[in-house]
Enzyme design. Structure first.
Site, mmCIF file in Angstrom:
data_model
loop_
_atom_site.group_PDB
_atom_site.id
_atom_site.type_symbol
_atom_site.label_atom_id
_atom_site.label_comp_id
_atom_site.label_asym_id
_atom_site.label_seq_id
_atom_site.Cartn_x
_atom_site.Cartn_y
_atom_site.Cartn_z
ATOM 1 N N GLU A 141 -38.311 22.596 -75.049
ATOM 2 C CA GLU A 141 -39.447 22.813 -75.992
ATOM 3 C C GLU A 141 -39.070 22.144 -77.349
ATOM 4 O O GLU A 141 -39.751 21.467 -77.974
ATOM 5 C CB GLU A 141 -40.215 24.120 -76.012
ATOM 6 N N TYR A 199 -57.414 20.930 -73.942
ATOM 7 C CA TYR A 199 -58.346 20.039 -73.245
ATOM 8 C C TYR A 199 -58.023 18.611 -73.093
ATOM 9 O O TYR A 199 -57.110 17.902 -74.056
ATOM 10 C CB TYR A 199 -59.691 19.861 -74.699
ATOM 11 N N GLY A 236 -62.991 17.583 -64.167
ATOM 12 C CA GLY A 236 -61.857 16.883 -63.768
ATOM 13 C C GLY A 236 -61.751 15.474 -63.870
ATOM 14 O O GLY A 236 -60.653 15.044 -63.737
ATOM 15 N N ILE A 237 -63.016 14.966 -64.281
ATOM 16 C CA ILE A 237 -63.095 13.454 -64.453
ATOM 17 C C ILE A 237 -62.448 13.025 -65.945
ATOM 18 O O ILE A 237 -62.095 12.035 -65.936
ATOM 19 C CB ILE A 237 -64.531 13.065 -64.305
ATOM 20 N N PRO A 278 -53.958 28.176 -66.011
ATOM 21 C CA PRO A 278 -52.602 28.497 -65.203
ATOM 22 C C PRO A 278 -52.231 27.822 -63.865
ATOM 23 O O PRO A 278 -53.222 27.441 -63.133
ATOM 24 C CB PRO A 278 -52.645 29.824 -65.000
ATOM 25 N N TYR A 303 -40.313 34.451 -77.141
ATOM 26 C CA TYR A 303 -39.540 34.724 -75.804
ATOM 27 C C TYR A 303 -39.062 36.239 -75.846
ATOM 28 O O TYR A 303 -38.916 36.887 -74.749
ATOM 29 C CB TYR A 303 -38.378 33.846 -75.595
ATOM 30 N N TYR A 316 -53.249 16.242 -72.294
ATOM 31 C CA TYR A 316 -54.170 17.033 -73.047
ATOM 32 C C TYR A 316 -53.577 17.163 -74.319
ATOM 33 O O TYR A 316 -52.462 17.036 -74.797
ATOM 34 C CB TYR A 316 -54.339 18.165 -72.147
ATOM 35 N N PHE A 343 -56.394 22.788 -64.733
ATOM 36 C CA PHE A 343 -56.977 23.303 -65.796
ATOM 37 C C PHE A 343 -56.592 24.619 -66.058
ATOM 38 O O PHE A 343 -57.075 25.718 -65.112
ATOM 39 C CB PHE A 343 -58.525 23.091 -65.857
ATOM 40 N N PRO A 352 -59.385 13.468 -67.477
ATOM 41 C CA PRO A 352 -58.075 12.864 -67.479
ATOM 42 C C PRO A 352 -58.151 11.653 -66.604
ATOM 43 O O PRO A 352 -57.182 10.749 -66.883
ATOM 44 C CB PRO A 352 -57.180 13.911 -66.852
#
Length: 392
Positions: free
Chosen positions: A138, A207, A270-271, A387, A95, A191, A385, A273
């Protein structure tokens, strides 16, 4: 803690960010990636070259500035950022690097007359506020994941136990931990992060997990992207018996449980997930409509699996749309998915939960169509998928 004066200064920069935010973030990435090689693996160079990463950051910075005194109005944006960071294992020490480069970019792009010392000081405080929020969130996720059954922190080695072509472009990799232990349960739609070295350069990618959780293994299904270094390396150079380093599952684009009709809409890869979402929803008895769009039959992955599920589950309806169809393809529509076609395929009641994912243009069109057709905004869910930009 931001002072009221600093908040007012940050909000006063909104018009500048609206007109020149992408130029600022492009310069920021140029500085940071040139001078700080330690953070390069966290950023996909293809997204840099396409402009997707600078656009996404410009959108995030703008939204943060607009809502500096009403952070609750940011909605799901912080969760998106936190999950992307966790999947790539962004750490607290990254950061300060980002902050220093961002402040320098603000000064250099806007000029010293506009980006005065007072403006830079206000943005430094604003950035630190955001950094503290993200670092804390996080850290909590890292700790919770490491403590969960089958969980871990950082990288963990997995062996490729099966490699299977799903279409002309998509290949699945079945992965089991080298240490033989359990793996943490993932939510449908999440993912996983991957770290590997390609041509001597460390790369990190996310992924989608394309199979339901089983506590023992994971499956990712990767599309070979034109010019994609990592996807091409996976397709061409990773084989059964090879080892991949994975980070724990992450992602907030997950299936929510309720009794409303469920619509899953995907385009291309896109299938991936939507498959575990479908597998999780079927035992509940919900009415499910599964819509998939592809260029043609050759690039349509998992068709046989979906067809088999339709045959075995009467509450499941599938619809296929190809850009180009040939005789024997057995598709429900040809061409781009239109609002009119979607109107025919959606449940009669628009009070449905809709999840969609695919190429950016496809997603923009689907979102506009769903709004036109009266599906409540709160029941429309999507993920990117890469940004996260606005789907304006």
């Amino acid at each position: 803690m931001l002072t009221e004066r600093q908040r007012e200064i940050v909000k006063a920069t909104v018009p500048l960010l609206e007109t020149g935010g992408e130029a600022l973030t492009t310069h920021f990435y140029k500085i940071m990636l040139a001078e700080h090689p330690e953070v390069r693996p966290l950023f996909n160079q293809a997204h840099q070259q396409s402009g997707a990463q600078p656009r996404a950051l410009a959108h995030s910075v703008l939204m943060y500035a607009k809502n500096i005194d009403r952070l609750e109005n940011l909605g799901s944006l912080p969760a998106q950022i936190i999950n992307k960071h966790v999947a790539l294992q962004v750490q607290a020490e990254h950061y300060p690097v980002v902050g220093a480069c961002l402040l320098r970019a603000i000064r250099e792009v806007l000029g010293a007359e506009i980006a005065t010392d007072e403006v830079i000081s206000a943005w430094a405080a604003a950035y630190q506020q955001l950094a503290d929020i993200l670092i804390g969130a996080e850290r909590a996720v890292y700790e919770q994941t490491a403590a969960a059954e089958g969980g871990w922190r950082g990288g963990r080695n997995f062996k490729v136990v099966q490699k299977q072509a799903e279409s002309a472009e998509i290949t699945s990799f079945y992965l089991e931990p080298v240490d033989g232990g359990a793996v943490i349960t993932h939510q449908p739609g999440q993912y996983i992060g991957l770290r590997m070295v390609v041509d001597g350069v460390e790369q990190r990618r996310n992924y989608s997990l394309s199979a339901a959780s089983n506590g023992k293994s994971y499956r990712i299904s990767v599309k070979r992207e034109a010019g994609g270094k990592v996807s091409s390396y996976l397709h061409d150079s990773i084989h059964v018996g090879d080892t991949l380093e994975l980070f724990p599952p992450a992602g907030h684009f997950t299936l929510q449980s309720n009794a409303k009709p469920l619509v899953l809409i995907s385009g291309g890869v896109g299938i991936t997930p939507t498959l575990p979402m479908l597998q999780a929803a079927l035992p509940t008895g919900r009415e499910i409509t599964f819509i998939h769009c592809a260029r043609d039959r050759g690039v349509h992955a998992f068709r046989e699996k979906i067809d088999a599920l339709v045959a075995a589950n009467e509450q499941l309806t599938r619809r296929y749309c190809y850009d180009k169809a040939t005789a024997g393809d057995e598709v429900d529509a040809q061409g781009l998915l239109s609002t009119e076609q979607l109107a025919e395929w959606l449940p009669e009641s628009r009070d449905a939960d809709v999840y969609f994912l695919g190429p950016r243009g496809f997603m923009r069109s689907v979102k506009q169509s769903l709004s036109t057709l009266g599906v409540p905004d709160a029941q429309v869910h999507y993920e990117f998928f890469g940004p996260a930009e606005a789907l304006a």
